[in-house]
Structures are given as structure tokens and as C-alpha cells.
Design a protein around this motif. Sequence first.
Motif, PDB file in Angstrom:
ATOM      1  N   MET A   1      -3.040  -5.565 -14.933  1.00 44.12           N
ATOM      2  CA  MET A   1      -2.707  -4.169 -15.106  1.00 44.12           C
ATOM      3  C   MET A   1      -2.648  -3.496 -13.741  1.00 44.12           C
ATOM      4  O   MET A   1      -3.604  -3.501 -12.986  1.00 44.12           O
ATOM      5  CB  MET A   1      -3.780  -3.500 -15.963  1.00 44.12           C
ATOM      6  CG  MET A   1      -3.597  -2.023 -16.117  1.00 44.12           C
ATOM      7  SD  MET A   1      -4.958  -1.343 -17.072  1.00 44.12           S
ATOM      8  CE  MET A   1      -5.011   0.257 -16.374  1.00 44.12           C
ATOM      9  N   SER A   2      -1.524  -2.927 -13.414  1.00 41.15           N
ATOM     10  CA  SER A   2      -1.405  -2.219 -12.144  1.00 41.15           C
ATOM     11  C   SER A   2      -1.528  -0.720 -12.390  1.00 41.15           C
ATOM     12  O   SER A   2      -1.095  -0.200 -13.411  1.00 41.15           O
ATOM     13  CB  SER A   2      -0.071  -2.535 -11.476  1.00 41.15           C
ATOM     14  OG  SER A   2       0.985  -1.994 -12.236  1.00 41.15           O
ATOM     15  N   VAL A   3      -2.126  -0.068 -11.452  1.00 41.02           N
ATOM     16  CA  VAL A   3      -2.312   1.376 -11.540  1.00 41.02           C
ATOM     17  C   VAL A   3      -1.339   2.021 -10.566  1.00 41.02           C
ATOM     18  O   VAL A   3      -1.448   1.849  -9.357  1.00 41.02           O
ATOM     19  CB  VAL A   3      -3.763   1.771 -11.198  1.00 41.02           C
ATOM     20  CG1 VAL A   3      -3.923   3.267 -11.208  1.00 41.02           C
ATOM     21  CG2 VAL A   3      -4.727   1.116 -12.165  1.00 41.02           C
ATOM     22  N   GLU A   4      -0.369   2.718 -11.098  1.00 43.86           N
ATOM     23  CA  GLU A   4       0.615   3.387 -10.258  1.00 43.86           C
ATOM     24  C   GLU A   4       0.303   4.861 -10.095  1.00 43.86           C
ATOM     25  O   GLU A   4       0.809   5.507  -9.193  1.00 43.86           O
ATOM     26  CB  GLU A   4       2.003   3.199 -10.853  1.00 43.86           C
ATOM     27  CG  GLU A   4       2.458   1.751 -10.842  1.00 43.86           C
ATOM     28  CD  GLU A   4       3.848   1.566 -11.400  1.00 43.86           C
ATOM     29  OE1 GLU A   4       4.584   2.561 -11.502  1.00 43.86           O
ATOM     30  OE2 GLU A   4       4.188   0.428 -11.732  1.00 43.86           O
ATOM     31  N   SER A   5      -0.520   5.392 -10.979  1.00 42.33           N
ATOM     32  CA  SER A   5      -0.844   6.807 -10.956  1.00 42.33           C
ATOM     33  C   SER A   5      -2.240   6.996 -11.529  1.00 42.33           C
ATOM     34  O   SER A   5      -2.733   6.156 -12.285  1.00 42.33           O
ATOM     35  CB  SER A   5       0.180   7.576 -11.803  1.00 42.33           C
ATOM     36  OG  SER A   5      -0.236   8.908 -11.991  1.00 42.33           O
ATOM     37  N   TYR A   6      -2.857   8.098 -11.190  1.00 43.59           N
ATOM     38  CA  TYR A   6      -4.167   8.401 -11.768  1.00 43.59           C
ATOM     39  C   TYR A   6      -4.077   8.531 -13.277  1.00 43.59           C
ATOM     40  O   TYR A   6      -5.045   8.307 -13.996  1.00 43.59           O
ATOM     41  CB  TYR A   6      -4.745   9.683 -11.156  1.00 43.59           C
ATOM     42  CG  TYR A   6      -3.898  10.917 -11.410  1.00 43.59           C
ATOM     43  CD1 TYR A   6      -4.130  11.710 -12.520  1.00 43.59           C
ATOM     44  CD2 TYR A   6      -2.883  11.281 -10.545  1.00 43.59           C
ATOM     45  CE1 TYR A   6      -3.362  12.830 -12.769  1.00 43.59           C
ATOM     46  CE2 TYR A   6      -2.110  12.401 -10.776  1.00 43.59           C
ATOM     47  CZ  TYR A   6      -2.357  13.167 -11.892  1.00 43.59           C
ATOM     48  OH  TYR A   6      -1.593  14.283 -12.135  1.00 43.59           O
ATOM     49  N   ARG A   7      -2.920   8.856 -13.797  1.00 41.76           N
ATOM     50  CA  ARG A   7      -2.727   8.998 -15.240  1.00 41.76           C
ATOM     51  C   ARG A   7      -2.805   7.654 -15.963  1.00 41.76           C
ATOM     52  O   ARG A   7      -2.944   7.605 -17.166  1.00 41.76           O
ATOM     53  CB  ARG A   7      -1.399   9.679 -15.543  1.00 41.76           C
ATOM     54  CG  ARG A   7      -1.397  11.115 -15.101  1.00 41.76           C
ATOM     55  CD  ARG A   7      -0.066  11.771 -15.335  1.00 41.76           C
ATOM     56  NE  ARG A   7      -0.081  13.105 -14.770  1.00 41.76           N
ATOM     57  CZ  ARG A   7       0.458  14.148 -15.337  1.00 41.76           C
ATOM     58  NH1 ARG A   7       1.088  14.020 -16.480  1.00 41.76           N
ATOM     59  NH2 ARG A   7       0.398  15.321 -14.760  1.00 41.76           N
TER      60      ARG A   7
END
Length: 65
Positions: A1-7
Amino acid sequence: MSVESYRDLKVWGKAMDLVVESYKLANQLPKTETYGLTNQIQRAAVSIPANSFRPTTYHLPPTTY
């Protein structure tokens, strides 16, 4: 799982859920508390996600004591 945004973070979603629940609770308080406790609850709830996920793209200089 990659996190591209705080959302994309689960904790941000939970913080926003807390905001919604806090607003529901605040709306149940008496109208005499509109500018007192109601306002304080709402501001405190909103500050959690707002202050927890500030941009990390800027770097502050190290402090020396």
C-alpha cells in the motif's frame, strides 16, 4: 500500500470521523452554549486532523540549545 496523500491514511479518516461525531455532540448542547462549549468542542475537533498532518515538504533548521 502506497501513501500518496494524507487522505490515504487510516488515522486521518478516523480523525475526520471524530470531527463529525464532535459536531453532532455539540449540536445537542443547549443554544446558550453556542459561543461557549459548542464552539470550543468544534474548534478542538477540527484542530486534530489539521495539525496532525501538516506538510513535511519543508525543513526547519535544527535548533541548538
